[in-house]
Design a protein around this motif. Structure first.
Motif, PDB file in Angstrom:
ATOM      1  N   ALA A  25      -0.477  10.116   0.637  1.00  0.00           N
ATOM      2  CA  ALA A  25      -1.173   8.896   0.203  1.00  0.00           C
ATOM      3  C   ALA A  25      -0.391   7.617   0.502  1.00  0.00           C
ATOM      4  O   ALA A  25      -0.976   6.598   0.879  1.00  0.00           O
ATOM      5  CB  ALA A  25      -1.463   8.972  -1.289  1.00  0.00           C
ATOM      6  N   ASP A  26       0.925   7.663   0.329  1.00  0.00           N
ATOM      7  CA  ASP A  26       1.718   6.451   0.565  1.00  0.00           C
ATOM      8  C   ASP A  26       1.737   6.102   2.053  1.00  0.00           C
ATOM      9  O   ASP A  26       1.669   4.924   2.421  1.00  0.00           O
ATOM     10  CB  ASP A  26       3.141   6.624   0.040  1.00  0.00           C
ATOM     11  CG  ASP A  26       3.849   7.810   0.663  1.00  0.00           C
ATOM     12  OD1 ASP A  26       3.202   8.868   0.833  1.00  0.00           O
ATOM     13  OD2 ASP A  26       5.038   7.686   1.009  1.00  0.00           O
ATOM     14  N   THR A  27       1.793   7.109   2.887  1.00  0.00           N
ATOM     15  CA  THR A  27       1.874   6.842   4.333  1.00  0.00           C
ATOM     16  C   THR A  27       0.526   6.404   4.902  1.00  0.00           C
ATOM     17  O   THR A  27       0.477   5.453   5.692  1.00  0.00           O
ATOM     18  CB  THR A  27       2.429   8.066   5.080  1.00  0.00           C
ATOM     19  OG1 THR A  27       3.741   8.329   4.572  1.00  0.00           O
ATOM     20  CG2 THR A  27       2.501   7.810   6.570  1.00  0.00           C
ATOM     21  N   VAL A  28      -0.551   7.052   4.512  1.00  0.00           N
ATOM     22  CA  VAL A  28      -1.850   6.555   4.987  1.00  0.00           C
ATOM     23  C   VAL A  28      -2.084   5.150   4.421  1.00  0.00           C
ATOM     24  O   VAL A  28      -2.693   4.302   5.080  1.00  0.00           O
ATOM     25  CB  VAL A  28      -3.037   7.510   4.675  1.00  0.00           C
ATOM     26  CG1 VAL A  28      -2.910   8.803   5.467  1.00  0.00           C
ATOM     27  CG2 VAL A  28      -3.186   7.786   3.193  1.00  0.00           C
TER      28      VAL A  28
ATOM     29  N   PHE B 286      14.942   7.687  -0.012  1.00  0.00           N
ATOM     30  CA  PHE B 286      14.172   8.785  -0.612  1.00  0.00           C
ATOM     31  C   PHE B 286      12.853   8.934   0.133  1.00  0.00           C
ATOM     32  O   PHE B 286      12.465   8.064   0.904  1.00  0.00           O
ATOM     33  CB  PHE B 286      13.947   8.546  -2.121  1.00  0.00           C
ATOM     34  CG  PHE B 286      13.135   7.311  -2.430  1.00  0.00           C
ATOM     35  CD1 PHE B 286      13.728   6.057  -2.432  1.00  0.00           C
ATOM     36  CD2 PHE B 286      11.770   7.405  -2.714  1.00  0.00           C
ATOM     37  CE1 PHE B 286      12.983   4.910  -2.703  1.00  0.00           C
ATOM     38  CE2 PHE B 286      11.023   6.277  -2.998  1.00  0.00           C
ATOM     39  CZ  PHE B 286      11.638   5.027  -2.994  1.00  0.00           C
ATOM     40  N   ASP B 287      12.183  10.083  -0.096  1.00  0.00           N
ATOM     41  CA  ASP B 287      10.913  10.390   0.570  1.00  0.00           C
ATOM     42  C   ASP B 287      11.114  10.524   2.092  1.00  0.00           C
ATOM     43  O   ASP B 287      10.250  10.099   2.871  1.00  0.00           O
ATOM     44  CB  ASP B 287       9.870   9.307   0.249  1.00  0.00           C
ATOM     45  CG  ASP B 287       8.443   9.808   0.428  1.00  0.00           C
ATOM     46  OD1 ASP B 287       8.252  11.029   0.424  1.00  0.00           O
ATOM     47  OD2 ASP B 287       7.533   8.971   0.572  1.00  0.00           O
ATOM     48  N   VAL B 288      12.220  11.128   2.493  1.00  0.00           N
ATOM     49  CA  VAL B 288      12.565  11.225   3.912  1.00  0.00           C
ATOM     50  C   VAL B 288      11.755  12.345   4.565  1.00  0.00           C
ATOM     51  O   VAL B 288      11.726  13.470   4.055  1.00  0.00           O
ATOM     52  CB  VAL B 288      14.074  11.510   4.082  1.00  0.00           C
ATOM     53  CG1 VAL B 288      14.447  11.504   5.556  1.00  0.00           C
ATOM     54  CG2 VAL B 288      14.902  10.498   3.296  1.00  0.00           C
TER      55      VAL B 288
ATOM     56  N   CYS C  75       0.823  -1.216   0.000  1.00  0.00           N
ATOM     57  CA  CYS C  75       0.000   0.000   0.000  1.00  0.00           C
ATOM     58  C   CYS C  75       0.858   1.268   0.000  1.00  0.00           C
ATOM     59  O   CYS C  75       0.438   2.301  -0.512  1.00  0.00           O
ATOM     60  CB  CYS C  75      -0.970  -0.009   1.179  1.00  0.00           C
ATOM     61  SG  CYS C  75      -2.238  -1.273   1.016  1.00  0.00           S
ATOM     62  N   ASP C  76       2.059   1.187   0.563  1.00  0.00           N
ATOM     63  CA  ASP C  76       3.025   2.285   0.436  1.00  0.00           C
ATOM     64  C   ASP C  76       3.334   2.513  -1.047  1.00  0.00           C
ATOM     65  O   ASP C  76       3.248   3.646  -1.554  1.00  0.00           O
ATOM     66  CB  ASP C  76       4.281   1.898   1.247  1.00  0.00           C
ATOM     67  CG  ASP C  76       5.428   2.879   1.123  1.00  0.00           C
ATOM     68  OD1 ASP C  76       5.252   3.967   0.544  1.00  0.00           O
ATOM     69  OD2 ASP C  76       6.537   2.557   1.631  1.00  0.00           O
ATOM     70  N   ALA C  77       3.662   1.441  -1.746  1.00  0.00           N
ATOM     71  CA  ALA C  77       4.016   1.555  -3.172  1.00  0.00           C
ATOM     72  C   ALA C  77       2.821   1.979  -4.029  1.00  0.00           C
ATOM     73  O   ALA C  77       2.969   2.745  -4.986  1.00  0.00           O
ATOM     74  CB  ALA C  77       4.570   0.223  -3.675  1.00  0.00           C
TER      75      ALA C  77
ATOM     76  N   PHE D 289       8.433   0.675  -2.952  1.00  0.00           N
ATOM     77  CA  PHE D 289       8.019   1.171  -1.638  1.00  0.00           C
ATOM     78  C   PHE D 289       8.959   2.300  -1.212  1.00  0.00           C
ATOM     79  O   PHE D 289      10.077   2.418  -1.739  1.00  0.00           O
ATOM     80  CB  PHE D 289       7.951   0.036  -0.608  1.00  0.00           C
ATOM     81  CG  PHE D 289       9.226  -0.721  -0.365  1.00  0.00           C
ATOM     82  CD1 PHE D 289      10.213  -0.222   0.468  1.00  0.00           C
ATOM     83  CD2 PHE D 289       9.425  -1.974  -0.957  1.00  0.00           C
ATOM     84  CE1 PHE D 289      11.380  -0.935   0.711  1.00  0.00           C
ATOM     85  CE2 PHE D 289      10.595  -2.701  -0.729  1.00  0.00           C
ATOM     86  CZ  PHE D 289      11.579  -2.175   0.111  1.00  0.00           C
ATOM     87  N   THR D 290       8.508   3.134  -0.292  1.00  0.00           N
ATOM     88  CA  THR D 290       9.243   4.360   0.054  1.00  0.00           C
ATOM     89  C   THR D 290       9.746   4.303   1.503  1.00  0.00           C
ATOM     90  O   THR D 290       9.971   3.215   2.051  1.00  0.00           O
ATOM     91  CB  THR D 290       8.359   5.602  -0.207  1.00  0.00           C
ATOM     92  OG1 THR D 290       7.325   5.680   0.792  1.00  0.00           O
ATOM     93  CG2 THR D 290       7.715   5.566  -1.600  1.00  0.00           C
ATOM     94  N   ASP D 291       9.908   5.463   2.102  1.00  0.00           N
ATOM     95  CA  ASP D 291      10.460   5.547   3.470  1.00  0.00           C
ATOM     96  C   ASP D 291       9.647   4.751   4.492  1.00  0.00           C
ATOM     97  O   ASP D 291      10.203   4.199   5.442  1.00  0.00           O
ATOM     98  CB  ASP D 291      10.557   7.012   3.917  1.00  0.00           C
ATOM     99  CG  ASP D 291       9.214   7.731   3.913  1.00  0.00           C
ATOM    100  OD1 ASP D 291       8.348   7.404   3.059  1.00  0.00           O
ATOM    101  OD2 ASP D 291       9.023   8.620   4.754  1.00  0.00           O
ATOM    102  N   ASP D 292       8.331   4.713   4.285  1.00  0.00           N
ATOM    103  CA  ASP D 292       7.452   4.061   5.269  1.00  0.00           C
ATOM    104  C   ASP D 292       7.836   2.592   5.466  1.00  0.00           C
ATOM    105  O   ASP D 292       8.098   2.134   6.581  1.00  0.00           O
ATOM    106  CB  ASP D 292       5.986   4.155   4.793  1.00  0.00           C
ATOM    107  CG  ASP D 292       5.653   5.548   4.318  1.00  0.00           C
ATOM    108  OD1 ASP D 292       5.046   6.289   5.088  1.00  0.00           O
ATOM    109  OD2 ASP D 292       6.051   5.901   3.188  1.00  0.00           O
ATOM    110  N   ALA D 293       7.880   1.858   4.352  1.00  0.00           N
ATOM    111  CA  ALA D 293       8.232   0.435   4.444  1.00  0.00           C
ATOM    112  C   ALA D 293       9.706   0.263   4.789  1.00  0.00           C
ATOM    113  O   ALA D 293      10.064  -0.641   5.549  1.00  0.00           O
ATOM    114  CB  ALA D 293       7.890  -0.280   3.131  1.00  0.00           C
TER     115      ALA D 293
HETATM  116 MG   LIG Z   1       6.682   7.530   1.944  1.00  0.00          MG
END
Ligand SMILES: [Mg+2]
Length: 328
Positions: A279-282, A110-112, A27-29, A63-67
Motif C-alpha cells: 500500500a505504501d509503495t503504490v 526501515f521497510d527495505v 502517500c507513502d506515509a 514516510f518509508t523506504d520509498d520516499a
Molecule cells: Mg515502503
C-alpha cells in the motif's frame, strides 16, 4: 513542450515539482500502516487519515523506504547537475541502508526491499563499473521484477529539461538495483507521464502519451497497459481486478488506475492505499504522479501534511530540485 516554454512557466513548474515530491512522501506515509494488510472492501472503513504504523512501531506520518530512496536520488541528481551518476546514487542508497540517511527515523533505514538490500550489498563492497555490470547480469531475471526502482524514480522527471532526458535518466537509475527490462521500461514510462504532467498535460493527453509509446515497452508491460486507451478504460476496470502487489507491473497499474479513475489528489490517494498489500509503495507511485498533475500543495489535504514526520527532509530536497532548474 519546449525548454523555452518551461522557462516561461518557472513559477508554475516550481510549484508542481514541490507538490510532486510532497505527494510521493505523503502517500507513502498514508499507505504505510496498510502495508502487508489484506484489502479493505468496506468503503466506510477506508483509511482516510494518517495512522500509526504498527509494522514498524512508529507514530503516524512516517514516510518509508520509498520516499527515502527518492530523496537519495533527488540529492544525487542535484549534486550531479541533473546528470545520471550510478555510483553516487548507489553510495547514497548504501548510506540510507547503513546510517539512515534521508530516513524519517533518525539513523535507521526501515521497510527495505529484498532485492534492493541484495543489490546494495554488492554496491557497498565496490561502487564501480564492475558492480553495475555484475548487478545488471545477476538481477536480470524474470522473478526479480519488483517495484523497488519505480517507487523512487520520480526525481528523474523533476530535473529533466526534456521528455527524452527524463526517460533516459529514469531507465539508467533503475539499472542500479533493478536492471530487468520490465523494471527499466516501467520507470521510463512512469517518468514520461510525470514529466508531461509537470508541463500541464491533461489526463487525455497523458493516456495519449502512454499509448504512443506502449508498443516499445517490454512485452508483459505492454500487454498490461495496451487495454488502457481512454479514461473510460480505467473507470470501468473493477477494483477486484487491480492487484497492489510488489510486482512492478501490478504496482504501476494500481497507481495509474487510482490516478485516472478519480478526480482529486485526495480521492485517488484514498483509493490506492486502501488496496492494501504494498500500500505504501503504490501510494508513493500514485502520489508523485498525482502531485505533478494536480500541481498545487493545497491539493494535498492539510491534515495529512500536518501529521508528516521528518518532513523538512522532503521540503529541503524539493527546494534543491527547484533551485537546480534556475541554476542549469
Ligand atoms: Mg515502503
Amino acid at each position: 513542450m519546449s525548454v523555452d516554454t518551461m522557462k516561461n512557466n518557472e513559477p508554475f513548474l516550481n510549484t508542481r515539482i514541490r507538490t510532486a515530491l510532497y505527494g510521493l512522501a505523503v502517500c507513502d506515509a498514508l499507505g504505510a500502516p496498510l502495508e502487508f494488510q489484506p484489502r479493505q472492501h468496506d468503503r466506510p472503513k477506508y483509511v482516510r487519515d494518517m495512522l500509526p504504523n504498527a509494522n514498524f512501531d512508529l507514530p503516524a506520518g512516517h514516510f518509508t523506504d520509498d520516499a527515502s530512496m527518492a530523496l537519495c536520488l533527488a540529492h544525487s541528481l542535484v549534486t550531479s547537475n541533473g546528470k545520471h551518476n550510478a555510483f553516487d546514487q548507489a553510495i547514497r542508497y548504501v548510506r540510507w541502508l547503513d546510517e539512515g540517511y534521508m530516513s524519517s527515523v533518525a539513523d535507521s533505514a526501515f521497510d527495505v526491499g529484498t532485492q534492493t538490500r541484495q543489490a546494495l550489498q554488492y554496491w557497498r563492497q565496490s561502487a564501480s563499473a564492475e558492480t553495475l555490470n555484475f548487478v545488471g547480469r545477476k538481477f536480470d531475471e524474470d522473478w526479480r521484477c519488483g517495484n523497488g526502482s519505480l517507487m523512487r524514480v520520480l526525481p528523474c522527471a523533476l530535473v529533466a529539461k526534456t521528455e527524452q532526458e527524463a526517460v533516459v535518466l529514469a531507465k539508467e537509475s533503475s539499472r542500479v538495483t533493478h536492471p530487468h527490462t520490465r523494471c527499466v521500461d516501467a520507470c521510463g514510462l512512469y517518468t514520461r507521464l510525470a514529466w508531461h504532467a509537470l508541463q500541464g498535460a491533461n489526463k487525455e493527453q497523458l493516456i495519449g502519451e502512454m499509448q504512443k509509446h506502449v508498443e516499445s515497452l517490454e512485452v508483459e508491460l505492454r500487454k498490461r497497459l495496451q487495454q488502457y486507451d481512454s479514461i473510460e478504460a480505467f473507470d470501468s476496470k473493477p477494483r477486484k481486478q487491480i492487484s497492489s502487489s510488489g510486482y512492478v507491473i501490478d504496482s504501476l497499474e494500481a497507481a495509474l488506475w487510482a490516478f485516472f479513475a478519480t478526480e482529486t489528489f485526495e480521492a485517488g490517494a484514498i483509493e490506492v492505499v486502501n488496496l492494501g498489500d504494498d500500500a505504501d509503495t503504490v501510494g508513493a507511485i500514485y502520489g508523485g504522479l498525482a502531485g505533478a498533475f494536480y500541481g498545487k500543495v493545497e491539493c494535498i489535504p492539510e491534515r495529512w501534511l500536518r501529521d508528516m514526520k521528518s518532513f523538512e527532509l522532503v521540503v529541503e530536497a524539493a527546494q534543491h530540485l527547484i533551485d537546480l532548474h534556475t541554476r542549469v
